[in-house]
Write an enzyme that holds these catalytic residues in place. Structure first.
Site, PDB file in Angstrom:
ATOM      1  CE1 TYR A 256      13.129   3.345   7.479  1.00 33.61           C
ATOM      2  CE2 TYR A 256      14.913   4.841   6.909  1.00 33.61           C
ATOM      3  CZ  TYR A 256      13.973   3.895   6.534  1.00 33.61           C
ATOM      4  OH  TYR A 256      13.894   3.497   5.220  1.00 33.61           O
TER       5      TYR A 256
ATOM      6  CG  ASP B  59       1.543  -6.594  11.463  1.00 35.77           C
ATOM      7  OD1 ASP B  59       0.692  -5.696  11.597  1.00 35.77           O
ATOM      8  OD2 ASP B  59       2.760  -6.437  11.760  1.00 35.77           O
TER       9      ASP B  59
ATOM     10  CD  GLU C  19      17.862   8.854   6.559  1.00 34.87           C
ATOM     11  OE1 GLU C  19      17.990   9.013   7.777  1.00 34.87           O
ATOM     12  OE2 GLU C  19      18.047   9.780   5.745  1.00 34.87           O
TER      13      GLU C  19
ATOM     14  CG  ASP D 206       9.333   2.406  -3.085  1.00 36.15           C
ATOM     15  OD1 ASP D 206       9.001   3.541  -3.479  1.00 36.15           O
ATOM     16  OD2 ASP D 206      10.454   2.157  -2.610  1.00 36.15           O
TER      17      ASP D 206
ATOM     18  NE  ARG E 198     -13.644   0.277   8.798  1.00 36.11           N
ATOM     19  CZ  ARG E 198     -13.429   1.542   8.444  1.00 36.11           C
ATOM     20  NH1 ARG E 198     -12.438   2.216   8.970  1.00 36.11           N
ATOM     21  NH2 ARG E 198     -14.248   2.120   7.582  1.00 36.11           N
TER      22      ARG E 198
ATOM     23  CB  THR F  64      17.342   3.208   3.599  1.00 31.45           C
ATOM     24  OG1 THR F  64      17.379   4.641   3.606  1.00 31.45           O
ATOM     25  CG2 THR F  64      17.610   2.740   5.018  1.00 31.45           C
TER      26      THR F  64
ATOM     27  CE  LYS G 296      13.952   0.172   5.860  1.00 30.88           C
ATOM     28  NZ  LYS G 296      13.338  -0.836   4.982  1.00 30.88           N
TER      29      LYS G 296
ATOM     30  CB  THR H 299      -0.931   0.042   1.236  1.00 35.77           C
ATOM     31  OG1 THR H 299      -0.101  -0.154   2.391  1.00 35.77           O
ATOM     32  CG2 THR H 299      -1.996  -1.036   1.177  1.00 35.77           C
TER      33      THR H 299
HETATM   34  P1  NAP Z   1       5.880   3.846   2.607  1.00 38.27           P
HETATM   35  O1  NAP Z   1       5.160   4.555   1.512  1.00 38.27           O
HETATM   36  O2  NAP Z   1       6.027   4.492   3.929  1.00 38.27           O
HETATM   37  O3  NAP Z   1       5.186   2.421   2.805  1.00 38.27           O
HETATM   38  C1  NAP Z   1       5.460   1.609   3.922  1.00 38.27           C
HETATM   39  C2  NAP Z   1       4.628   0.343   3.834  1.00 38.27           C
HETATM   40  O4  NAP Z   1       4.932  -0.493   4.965  1.00 38.27           O
HETATM   41  C3  NAP Z   1       3.108   0.577   3.844  1.00 38.27           C
HETATM   42  O5  NAP Z   1       2.527  -0.240   2.852  1.00 38.27           O
HETATM   43  C4  NAP Z   1       2.692   0.099   5.241  1.00 38.27           C
HETATM   44  O6  NAP Z   1       1.393  -0.442   5.260  1.00 38.27           O
HETATM   45  C5  NAP Z   1       3.720  -1.027   5.455  1.00 38.27           C
HETATM   46  N1  NAP Z   1       3.822  -1.425   6.855  1.00 38.27           N
HETATM   47  C6  NAP Z   1       4.010  -0.629   7.946  1.00 38.27           C
HETATM   48  N2  NAP Z   1       3.987  -1.367   9.075  1.00 38.27           N
HETATM   49  C7  NAP Z   1       3.807  -2.666   8.694  1.00 38.27           C
HETATM   50  C8  NAP Z   1       3.677  -3.882   9.401  1.00 38.27           C
HETATM   51  N3  NAP Z   1       3.743  -3.944  10.733  1.00 38.27           N
HETATM   52  N4  NAP Z   1       3.479  -5.019   8.697  1.00 38.27           N
HETATM   53  C9  NAP Z   1       3.390  -4.977   7.339  1.00 38.27           C
HETATM   54  N5  NAP Z   1       3.486  -3.848   6.604  1.00 38.27           N
HETATM   55  C10 NAP Z   1       3.694  -2.706   7.282  1.00 38.27           C
HETATM   56  O7  NAP Z   1       7.367   3.459   2.118  1.00 38.27           O
HETATM   57  P2  NAP Z   1       8.023   3.540   0.641  1.00 38.27           P
HETATM   58  O8  NAP Z   1       8.501   4.921   0.421  1.00 38.27           O
HETATM   59  O9  NAP Z   1       7.136   2.885  -0.316  1.00 38.27           O
HETATM   60  O10 NAP Z   1       9.335   2.653   0.876  1.00 38.27           O
HETATM   61  C11 NAP Z   1       9.340   1.245   0.682  1.00 38.27           C
HETATM   62  C12 NAP Z   1      10.482   0.634   1.473  1.00 38.27           C
HETATM   63  O11 NAP Z   1      11.718   1.157   1.016  1.00 38.27           O
HETATM   64  C13 NAP Z   1      10.444   0.905   2.963  1.00 38.27           C
HETATM   65  O12 NAP Z   1      10.978  -0.241   3.602  1.00 38.27           O
HETATM   66  C14 NAP Z   1      11.366   2.086   3.146  1.00 38.27           C
HETATM   67  O13 NAP Z   1      11.890   2.096   4.439  1.00 38.27           O
HETATM   68  C15 NAP Z   1      12.414   1.779   2.089  1.00 38.27           C
HETATM   69  N6  NAP Z   1      13.093   2.921   1.498  1.00 38.27           N
HETATM   70  C16 NAP Z   1      12.372   3.955   0.984  1.00 38.27           C
HETATM   71  C17 NAP Z   1      13.038   4.989   0.365  1.00 38.27           C
HETATM   72  C18 NAP Z   1      12.283   6.141  -0.254  1.00 38.27           C
HETATM   73  O14 NAP Z   1      12.922   7.169  -0.536  1.00 38.27           O
HETATM   74  N7  NAP Z   1      10.997   5.996  -0.520  1.00 38.27           N
HETATM   75  C19 NAP Z   1      14.445   4.962   0.256  1.00 38.27           C
HETATM   76  C20 NAP Z   1      15.132   3.869   0.772  1.00 38.27           C
HETATM   77  C21 NAP Z   1      14.456   2.845   1.375  1.00 38.27           C
HETATM   78  P3  NAP Z   1       0.075   0.352   5.794  1.00 38.27           P
HETATM   79  O15 NAP Z   1      -0.584   0.899   4.572  1.00 38.27           O
HETATM   80  O16 NAP Z   1      -0.702  -0.735   6.432  1.00 38.27           O
HETATM   81  O17 NAP Z   1       0.549   1.397   6.747  1.00 38.27           O
HETATM   82  O1  F7E Z   2      12.954  14.248   4.963  1.00 39.65           O
HETATM   83  C1  F7E Z   2      13.746  17.607   6.137  1.00 39.65           C
HETATM   84  C2  F7E Z   2      14.091  16.442   7.026  1.00 39.65           C
HETATM   85  O2  F7E Z   2      11.050  12.806   5.682  1.00 39.65           O
HETATM   86  C3  F7E Z   2      13.922  14.782   4.085  1.00 39.65           C
HETATM   87  C4  F7E Z   2      12.295   7.987   3.760  1.00 39.65           C
HETATM   88  O3  F7E Z   2      11.687   7.477   2.602  1.00 39.65           O
HETATM   89  O4  F7E Z   2      14.220   8.721   2.516  1.00 39.65           O
HETATM   90  C5  F7E Z   2      13.187   9.169   3.382  1.00 39.65           C
HETATM   91  O5  F7E Z   2      13.731   9.704   4.575  1.00 39.65           O
HETATM   92  C6  F7E Z   2      14.612  15.964   4.719  1.00 39.65           C
HETATM   93  C7  F7E Z   2      15.117  15.723   6.137  1.00 39.65           C
HETATM   94  O6  F7E Z   2      12.809  11.958   4.051  1.00 39.65           O
HETATM   95  C8  F7E Z   2      10.389  18.741   6.842  1.00 39.65           C
HETATM   96  O7  F7E Z   2      14.596  16.870   8.276  1.00 39.65           O
HETATM   97  C9  F7E Z   2      12.324  19.645   6.584  1.00 39.65           C
HETATM   98  O8  F7E Z   2      16.364  16.342   6.266  1.00 39.65           O
HETATM   99  O9  F7E Z   2      11.188  13.594   3.285  1.00 39.65           O
HETATM  100  P1  F7E Z   2      11.883  13.164   4.501  1.00 39.65           P
HETATM  101  P2  F7E Z   2      14.077  11.264   4.722  1.00 39.65           P
HETATM  102  O10 F7E Z   2      14.190  11.550   6.163  1.00 39.65           O
HETATM  103  O11 F7E Z   2      15.250  11.622   3.875  1.00 39.65           O
HETATM  104  C10 F7E Z   2      15.089   7.725   3.077  1.00 39.65           C
HETATM  105  C11 F7E Z   2      16.115   7.355   2.036  1.00 39.65           C
HETATM  106  C12 F7E Z   2      14.356   6.578   3.634  1.00 39.65           C
HETATM  107  O12 F7E Z   2      14.835   5.443   3.626  1.00 39.65           O
HETATM  108  C13 F7E Z   2      13.121   6.886   4.414  1.00 39.65           C
HETATM  109  O13 F7E Z   2      12.298   5.737   4.533  1.00 39.65           O
HETATM  110  O14 F7E Z   2      13.660  17.025   4.834  1.00 39.65           O
HETATM  111  N1  F7E Z   2      12.485  18.299   6.436  1.00 39.65           N
HETATM  112  N2  F7E Z   2      11.056  19.940   6.855  1.00 39.65           N
HETATM  113  C14 F7E Z   2      11.293  17.720   6.573  1.00 39.65           C
HETATM  114  N3  F7E Z   2      10.934  16.411   6.488  1.00 39.65           N
HETATM  115  C15 F7E Z   2       9.609  16.139   6.661  1.00 39.65           C
HETATM  116  N4  F7E Z   2       9.211  14.841   6.557  1.00 39.65           N
HETATM  117  N5  F7E Z   2       8.680  17.118   6.939  1.00 39.65           N
HETATM  118  C16 F7E Z   2       9.013  18.431   7.054  1.00 39.65           C
HETATM  119  O15 F7E Z   2       8.157  19.273   7.317  1.00 39.65           O
END
Ligand code: NAP
Ligand code: F7E
Length: 330
Positions: free
Chosen positions: A156, A59, A130, A16, A39, A128, A160, A13
């Site tokens: 986080y 889950d 991170e 990605d 739900r 990631t 990871k 959901t």
């Molecule tokens: P996202 O939009 O936050 O989606 C997270 C997903 O994890 C949702 O489908 C959520 O389901 C599910 N989830 C949360 N808790 C769970 C649980 N207890 N059991 C099963 N599923 C659960 O994340 P995304 O941006 O698509 O990222 C996908 C993955 O790549 C994540 O692991 C993230 O950490 C990693 N990642 C993301 C980025 C990025 O920039 N997007 C970069 C590097 C790595 P619900 O709908 O039920 O909440």
């Molecule tokens: O923050 C700054 C914040 O929450 C980016 C996740 O997908 O990418 C994501 O993590 C930057 C940070 O992404 C706000 O402090 C300022 O410096 O969009 P973000 P993230 O923390 O980089 C990595 C690769 C993952 O793996 C993660 O799952 O933006 N920032 N003002 C803010 N960030 C948020 N969220 N909201 C603000 O208002």
């Protein structure tokens, strides 16, 4: 059973999960996805948009439900995208983050191992950028790569890092096909509103339509290597088609500040000086920040032939253009 390849996606959901479902369906896969909660608020919208996905209730914190999901799907490929993925939220919910983002991966790997089909399953772990932390001492000038030193800066990132190493450990210990993708930030029109890029493009669209007076953000100087999610899920799939399991960085090789993102996003609606439209609040600042992330994707480009197609201005533009319509939808 049909002769189609079968995939199980956790986190279906999320951003990605949606892109990957679409990609695998187009490639002719039978797609299974984990849905959690008695739900789930996202279920109805998800089913309407992705009717071809078979949803399985499970889950990441419930090992029995994961074993069932692996058995029912008979997956050839398991993509573990499920996580508590918001860095700020992880500071406020560190134990939940450890349970889902770290131990959930162990639970899923064990479910595959004990299913009796671990020789046939290819497993993708969503690692990631991170994990690197963006500090001066470990940051190569050409960008972080697969062998760079890790120094996570949030619950986080730490969770990871455990997930990354337990995934590699199952590859080395049990000979399982486990690939890890160390992905830098990737965004798009399906990005959650809690992440800064989508918060900005949604806010710019609302300001343009007179629905909101300004944006409230945290720090504006951090820099990220921002790509488009559609390009990155293609890389995940390529990692599982490779002849051996390995670790790959996906990134653009460019880094931009949040201020740079704001400049391009406001310019899309004709606003040159955005300073009066952006306020800052410590609520959105983190106890420890990752100052700058820059990735080096050369291994994925050379070994997998992966290439991102959307550049930074193209990414900002498509997100703003999408949100200009989306915020007016009933
Ligand atoms: P996202 O939009 O936050 O989606 C997270 C997903 O994890 C949702 O489908 C959520 O389901 C599910 N989830 C949360 N808790 C769970 C649980 N207890 N059991 C099963 N599923 C659960 O994340 P995304 O941006 O698509 O990222 C996908 C993955 O790549 C994540 O692991 C993230 O950490 C990693 N990642 C993301 C980025 C990025 O920039 N997007 C970069 C590097 C790595 P619900 O709908 O039920 O909440
Ligand atoms: O923050 C700054 C914040 O929450 C980016 C996740 O997908 O990418 C994501 O993590 C930057 C940070 O992404 C706000 O402090 C300022 O410096 O969009 P973000 P993230 O923390 O980089 C990595 C690769 C993952 O793996 C993660 O799952 O933006 N920032 N003002 C803010 N960030 C948020 N969220 N909201 C603000 O208002």
């Amino acid at each position: 059973m049909s002769g189609k390849k079968r995939a199980l996606i956790t986190g279906i959901t999320g951003q990605d999960g949606q892109h990957l479902s679409e990609l695998l369906d187009a490639k002719g896969y039978e797609v299974y996805g984990l849905i959690r909660g008695q739900r789930n608020a996202r279920r109805e919208a998800f089913v309407a948009e992705f009717p071809f996905v078979h949803l399985v209730e499970a889950d990441l914190t419930d090992p029995t439900s994961l074993l069932d999901a692996v058995r029912v799907s008979e997956a050839d490929e398991v993509y573990n995208l499920g996580a508590i993925s918001h860095v700020g939220y992880s500071f406020r919910n560190p134990q939940l983050t450890a349970d889902v983002t770290a131990k959930g991966v162990l639970n899923l790997l064990e479910a595959v191992r004990s299913s009796g089909r671990s020789d046939e399953v290819r497993f993708y772990q969503a690692s990631t950028s991170e994990m690197f932390g963006g500090l001066d001492y470990n940051r190569p000038g050409t960008g972080y790569h697969e062998e760079s030193l890790f120094h996570p800066r949030s619950p986080y990132g730490v969770a990871k890092l455990y997930a990354h190493w337990i995934a590699k450990n199952y590859r080395e210990s049990y000979g399982m096909f486990v690939a890890t993708g160390i992905l830098f930030n990737h965004e798009g029109e399906r990005r959650g509103l809690e992440f800064v890029t989508r918060k900005i493009t949604d806010g710019v669209a609302r300001i343009h339509h007179g629905l909101q007076p300004h944006l409230v953000l945290g720090d504006l100087w951090p820099k990220r290597d921002w790509g488009y999610a559609g390009d990155y899920v293609r890389g995940m799939w390529q990692m599982l088609q490779h002849d051996e399991p390995d670790d790959f960085v996906l990134a653009t090789g460019e880094t931009h500040s949040i201020s740079d993102f704001l400049t391009l996003a406001f310019a899309e609606v004709g606003i040159e000086d955005w300073t009066n439209y952006v306020k800052q609040d410590p609520e959105f600042m983190r106890p420890a920040e990752v100052d700058i992330l820059l990735g080096d994707p050369r291994k994925a480009e050379t070994v997998l032939g992966w290439k991102r197609e959307v550049d930074f201005p193209g990414l900002v533009s498509r997100m703003v253009q999408h949100d200009l319509q989306a915020v007016l939808a009933p």
